[in-house]
Structure formats: structure tokens, C-alpha cells
Scaffold this active site. Structure first.
Site, mmCIF file in Angstrom:
data_model
loop_
_atom_site.group_PDB
_atom_site.id
_atom_site.type_symbol
_atom_site.label_atom_id
_atom_site.label_comp_id
_atom_site.label_asym_id
_atom_site.label_seq_id
_atom_site.Cartn_x
_atom_site.Cartn_y
_atom_site.Cartn_z
ATOM 1 C CG HIS A 23 -3.483 53.300 26.147
ATOM 2 N ND1 HIS A 23 -3.032 54.412 25.468
ATOM 3 C CD2 HIS A 23 -2.376 52.546 26.386
ATOM 4 C CE1 HIS A 23 -1.730 54.331 25.306
ATOM 5 N NE2 HIS A 23 -1.311 53.216 25.851
ATOM 6 C CE1 TYR A 37 2.580 57.421 22.248
ATOM 7 C CE2 TYR A 37 0.513 56.887 23.320
ATOM 8 C CZ TYR A 37 1.806 56.561 22.991
ATOM 9 O OH TYR A 37 2.330 55.367 23.407
ATOM 10 N NE ARG A 95 0.663 47.552 26.863
ATOM 11 C CZ ARG A 95 -0.651 47.549 26.666
ATOM 12 N NH1 ARG A 95 -1.215 46.547 25.981
ATOM 13 N NH2 ARG A 95 -1.419 48.514 27.145
ATOM 14 C CG HIS A 113 6.947 50.868 25.039
ATOM 15 N ND1 HIS A 113 6.180 49.732 25.155
ATOM 16 C CD2 HIS A 113 6.196 51.872 25.553
ATOM 17 C CE1 HIS A 113 5.026 50.028 25.731
ATOM 18 N NE2 HIS A 113 5.010 51.318 25.966
ATOM 19 C CE LYS A 159 1.016 47.406 30.532
ATOM 20 N NZ LYS A 159 1.213 48.726 31.167
ATOM 21 N NE ARG A 218 1.948 50.407 23.703
ATOM 22 C CZ ARG A 218 0.714 49.932 23.583
ATOM 23 N NH1 ARG A 218 0.370 49.187 22.550
ATOM 24 N NH2 ARG A 218 -0.196 50.203 24.512
#
Length: 300
Positions: free
Chosen positions: A272, A281, A150, A246, A174, A249
């Protein structure tokens, strides 16, 4: 509405301390709760989080939806309210979650934009290496694409996070969650060249000695600056796509999947929390899916 604010403040502390959410995430959660508080004030409702009814919550959501809130924002609002009242139940302030049975609107999952390897090569080749920041920009884009970071993870990357001998970098994602991401020898080479030949000549400001990617003033780059660098490269190459950090990514994950990587491995590298996030994806062309079937199904 002092009672609501007290509960909201407790909830914010819970999100920050126990769940480890970022300041921006906490602000977003509070923003949606304040919508409910303002609604109750406007309708002179005296209920607190301990005794507000399911019917009143549903009426609030219905009225907000009627004001033009799109399905995605409405889904986020409902999710945020559910999380808050789950906390209220967890703390023993009430026995039920009044949002539990509220139906979340279905939203179309936007497929992420991706770049081809040729487009990525073209963007990186367009970097002017004669400029002082050229080697830095090449190292940053190679890291974005080579490690699937990210943009916030890129700007926060530290020299002490580089474990090149082991072939990994430590990434803080995150909620301050850390993960180790493999890094290829090629990306290591570009980072090393920038670090050893360009970064050493900067007058590094106090507090940024360990920050890997620096601006010309010796401080950390902002996320906005990374967006600007990529936008200018897209314009320079005539790329007819709207791209951002992004996009690199997304391309990282898509290209891995297209070349046979499994979703679980991609999930770990991307950081994730849920594999359902990684499943976006799976927007691959039918040719790839056909090849998977003919290669692996026992009845092929």
C-alpha cells in the site's frame, strides 16, 4: 475539442512514464476526462484546460451527480479531475486548479470480507490433488493467503522472483512497483512441490518459461481463471460467502493484525502506498481492542 485531446494525451504519457501507472489506471483517468469533454461539447463551451472556470467545473460535477452518479463514483471523478488539473498547473499551463475547492462527497468505506482460518483450511482441503492442476491450485491459494498477494501479482509471479534461501519473493504490484514479501517455509514447500513435480511435465509455451503458475496449455493463467477456481471451491464446501482472490489478501492482513502485527509492517507487505489504505483492516472485534488496551496501556 482538439485542444483538450492534446492536453489529455500529454497527461496520459505523464501517468504512464513518470508515475508508472498501469494501462487500466490510465484508461480510467481518461474515461472521466472524456466525460467532461463530452459535457462541454454538448453545451457548446469553447474553453480549454488553460481557461476553464471553477464555476463551470462545479456545474459539470453538479449535473453529473444529478444524473444518478453514486457518491463513490463522484468522488473518483473529482479526484481524477483534480489530478489532471494539478498536472496542468505543474506544467505551467495555468496558475490555479479549478477543482481544488470542490468538495469530495463522503463515502462509506466497505469493510473487506474475510475468512476464518478454518474456512481457509476447508477451501484448500477441498482441492482435488488427484487432478493434474490440484497441486498448482493448492500452491496458488497458499501463496495468496500466505503472502497477501493481489490476483494480478499472483498470475505475474516468476520463478526468478523466488528467493527461498532468503525467505522472500519479489512481487510486482500496481504501477510496476516492486517489493519483497516474506514467504513461510510451508508456502515454499507447496510451491516447490508443484514446480518440481507438476510444472515440469507441462509443454511450456515460448515466453512463459519463467512464469510460475501455468495453465494446462503451458501459458500464464488469467485472473478470471483464479476467480473461477475459488468460486468452485466455495460451492464445493458449501461456504455461504461471496469470495474472490482478494478475500485471501484481506484475510492475510486481518489475521496478522489480530495476532499483533503492526500496521506499518502490514502496509509494506501489502504494497500500500499510503497507510490510510491499510487502516481499513482496523475493523476488528471489540474483544481484540480490549485486549490491546489491557495489555499495553500504562493505566491498565
Amino acid at each position: 475539442m482538439a485542444a483538450w485531446q492534446r492536453y489529455i494525451n500529454e497527461y496520459k504519457n505523464y501517468l504512464k512514464i513518470e508515475r508508472g501507472l498501469s494501462a487500466n489506471s490510465v484508461i480510467n483517468y481518461e474515461f472521466d476526462l472524456q466525460k467532461l469533454v463530452k459535457y462541454l461539447e454538448a453545451h457548446a463551451v469553447e474553453n480549454t484546460p488553460k481557461d476553464i472556470s471553477k464555476e463551470l467545473i462545479q456545474q459539470f460535477i453538479y449535473d453529473v451527480a444529478g444524473s444518478g452518479l453514486n457518491p463513490k463514483s463522484r468522488a473518483r471523478l473529482i479526484s481524477g479531475l483534480k489530478s489532471f488539473f494539478n498536472y496542468i498547473v505543474f506544467e505551467g499551463y495555468r496558475d490555479d486548479n479549478p477543482v481544488e475547492l470542490v468538495e469530495v462527497p463522503k463515502t462509506m468505506r466497505k469493510l473487506p470480507d474475510t475468512l476464518s482460518t478454518a474456512e481457509i483450511d476447508s477451501l484448500i482441503a477441498a482441492i482435488d490433488l488427484s487432478l493434474a492442476e490440484g497441486e498448482r491450485n493448492r500452491a496458488m491459494l497458499e501463496t495468496l493467503y500466505g503472502c497477501g498477494l493481489r490476483v494480478s501479482e499472483l498470475v505475474d509471479l516468476k520463478i526468478s522472483d523466488l528467493f527461498f534461501d532468503e525467505g522472500f519473493i519479489k512481487v510486482t504490484g500496481k504501477g510496476s512497483k516492486q517489493r519483497f514479501v516474506p514467504i513461510s517455509p510451508a508456502v515454499q514447500k507447496y510451491i516447490g512441490f508443484y514446480k518440481d513435480n507438476n510444472r515440469v511435465h507441462l509443454a511450456i509455451q515460448k515466453g512463459y518459461e519463467d512464469t510460475l503458475f501455468l495453465n494446462r496449455r503451458g501459458k500464464a493463467l488469467t485472473r478470471a481463471m483464479i476467480f473461477t477456481i475459488i468460486k468452485r471451491l466455495a460451492e464445493k464446501t458449501g461456504l455461504n460467502k461471496t469470495i474472490s482472490p482478494h478475500t485471501f489478501r484481506h484475510s492475510f492482513a486481518t489475521h496478522l493484525l489480530e495476532n499483533g502485527a503492526d500496521l506499518r509492517s502490514i502496509q509494506l507487505m501489502l504494497g500500500h502506498e499510503s497507510i490510510t489504505t491499510t487502516e481499513i483492516y482496523m475493523h476488528l472485534d471489540k474483544t481484540f481492542l480490549r485486549d490491546v488496551l489491557t495489555s499495553f496501556h500504562p493505566r491498565r
